[in-house]
Design an enzyme around this catalytic site. Structure first.
Site, PDB file in Angstrom:
ATOM      1  N   LEU A  63     -47.470  12.439  46.454  1.00 42.31           N
ATOM      2  CA  LEU A  63     -46.610  12.919  47.538  1.00 42.31           C
ATOM      3  C   LEU A  63     -46.412  11.874  48.642  1.00 42.31           C
ATOM      4  CD1 LEU A  63     -47.765  16.634  47.859  1.00 42.31           C
ATOM      5  CD2 LEU A  63     -45.657  15.752  46.835  1.00 42.31           C
ATOM      6  N   ASN A 278     -47.325   2.601  35.174  1.00 41.40           N
ATOM      7  CA  ASN A 278     -48.668   2.195  34.812  1.00 41.40           C
ATOM      8  C   ASN A 278     -49.496   3.435  34.469  1.00 41.40           C
ATOM      9  OD1 ASN A 278     -50.932   0.687  34.369  1.00 41.40           O
ATOM     10  ND2 ASN A 278     -51.308   0.168  36.509  1.00 41.40           N
ATOM     11  N   ASP A 305     -47.319  12.671  36.507  1.00 44.92           N
ATOM     12  CA  ASP A 305     -47.544  11.436  37.266  1.00 44.92           C
ATOM     13  C   ASP A 305     -46.301  11.092  38.097  1.00 44.92           C
ATOM     14  OD1 ASP A 305     -48.699   9.171  38.331  1.00 44.92           O
ATOM     15  OD2 ASP A 305     -48.569   7.972  36.497  1.00 44.92           O
ATOM     16  N   GLY A 324     -44.202   3.061  38.584  1.00 48.43           N
ATOM     17  CA  GLY A 324     -44.059   4.502  38.762  1.00 48.43           C
ATOM     18  C   GLY A 324     -42.643   5.015  38.633  1.00 48.43           C
TER      19      GLY A 324
END
Length: 428
Positions: A63, A278, A305, A324
């Site tokens: 977040l 990753n 994720d 990400g």
């Protein structure tokens, strides 16, 4: 408040559709019946035979707040979660400041209380500042309303630190949740060490960097009796290690992401950091092993994720952009379209991996659709077709490799703790 959901369909234990009505009173499911007629109700929603399932649970999201609000906030991230059908999410601690002591965790819990649209269960860090060195006060932090302990984003490099952390976590009944990566054999990689790294002349991350740390940690978990949970498994060797550890009776569980199930390194056609995550997208052989591991129960459930970044950050290319991708708003439609509809998994399996499986493993009282349980519910239009458009995301992050993918199966109503937190106008 009394809310009546009319004309829904639920899934039986056999995976069959069953028509029913559902009455919600305050924050609880009061009645599930083939037909409910009641006058004293605040609102009736005709669900038009759409599928009603327990609210989704995601034990692995980012977040970014505090400290990374340009990427995401508690408010925007939980809005994205609600749109994706998620009612419980677990927030990783790689924020600034890190939730590694009493004060920072309490401040985070206050922010969540004020701003979250869905239930947020935060992690606390294993080590101070996520530096892998000095342990946090696990005894003290365990008394707070935290989900578990993790240094997600970095692997714990010293076996001694992980061993002591597991001892303390086990004593407090908390899980150690691990991003597994041996930095000594990462070699500055940005993609999988395979065909694509060679074709694009990019440094590769060997599969071994993940699997060797899992192998170390499962033995530490055996020695301590700790619940050890492996984040975002990505390699066939990791699946094998976890499978063997479970056969040995070690208390290890594992998750896999939608992107690792649906993509391999072959999807990376050019230097596009929307494909940089990753662990990285691995080989097709690894991808197949992940689905096999999920189906056989070696991997326990799915977690997104969700990792938002700004467009400027992701525009820097593979070498310099952060790792990400986002995932909360696309997880169910992607998995339903490309796994369920292609007969690789069943709809019942998918729903279970997003609900009851994570709930049961972590002892959460959610993930169920039954009378006298908390009303966390998601209504899905399994016939709805949609083109994924990152520009319409509720998340601040637009970093997805799935932009412009066509999908079917869209959450249209999300109820968390008895409150409607997301609603589409599907009565058309």
């Amino acid at each position: 408040m009394k809310l009546l959901l009319k004309n829904t369909r639920t899934l039986t234990e056999n995976g069959e559709f069953e028509a029913c009505d559902v009455l919600i009173v305050e924050n609880m499911v009061q009645t599930i019946s083939s037909f409910i007629e009641i006058e004293d109700v605040d609102r009736i929603i005709d669900c038009q035979e759409r599928l009603l399932v327990p609210g989704f649970i995601d034990v692995h999201i980012h977040l970014r707040e505090p400290g990374g609000e340009h990427k995401e906030t508690i408010k925007t991230g939980t809005k994205a979660a609600a749109r994706g059908g998620f009612t419980t999410v677990c927030a990783m601690p790689n924020t600034n400041p890190v939730p590694d002591k009493l004060e920072t965790v309490q401040q985070l819990l206050e922010r969540i209380k004020n701003d979250a649209l869905v239930r947020v269960l935060p992690y606390a860090a294993i080590t101070k500042g996520l530096k892998g060195e000095e342990l946090t006060n696990i005894d003290q932090l365990s008394k707070l309303d935290i989900f578990g302990f993790t240094d997600d984003g970095v692997g714990i490099q010293a076996a001694d630190a992980m061993y002591r952390a597991m001892q303390l976590a086990a004593q407090n009944g908390k899980a150690i949740v691990a991003h597994c990566e041996d930095n000594s054999i990462v070699y500055g990689g940005v993609v999988h060490d395979g065909a694509v790294s060679k074709r694009l002349d990019l440094p590769g991350i060997p599969s071994l960097s993940e699997s060797v740390q899992i192998a170390r940690d499962v033995l530490l978990a055996e020695a301590t009796g700790c619940h050890y949970h492996v984040c975002h498994v990505s390699t066939k060797e990791s699946v094998r290690v976890i499978r063997d550890a479970k056969k040995a009776g070690i208390k290890v569980t594992a998750e896999v992401t939608p992107h690792h199930l649906l993509l391999s390194e072959d999807a990376i056609e050019q230097d596009d950091a929307n494909f940089k995550m990753n662990p990285p997208l691995r080989s097709k052989e690894d991808q197949d092993a992940l689905l096999e591991g999920l189906l056989e129960g070696t991997i326990d459930f799915i977690a997104t994720d969700h990792a938002p970044h700004s467009s400027d950050e992701k525009a820097q290319g593979m070498l310099h952009a952060p790792f990400g991708i986002v995932g909360l708003e696309t997880a169910f439609p992607l998995l339903y379209t490309y796994l369920v509809k292609q007969n690789k998994i069943t709809l019942k399996q998918l729903v279970d991996w997003l609900t009851i499986k994570p709930a049961s493993i972590f002892g959460l009282p959610y993930g169920k659709l039954a009378a006298n349980v908390v009303a966390d519910l998601t209504l899905i239009d399994v016939e709805r077709e949609m083109n994924i458009d990152k520009h319409t995301f509720y998340s601040k992050g637009k970093n997805t490799p799935f932009h412009n993918w066509n999908v079917t199966g869209v959450p249209v109503l999300t109820i968390c703790d008895g409150e409607i937190v997301y609603e589409e106008d599907f009565h058309v």
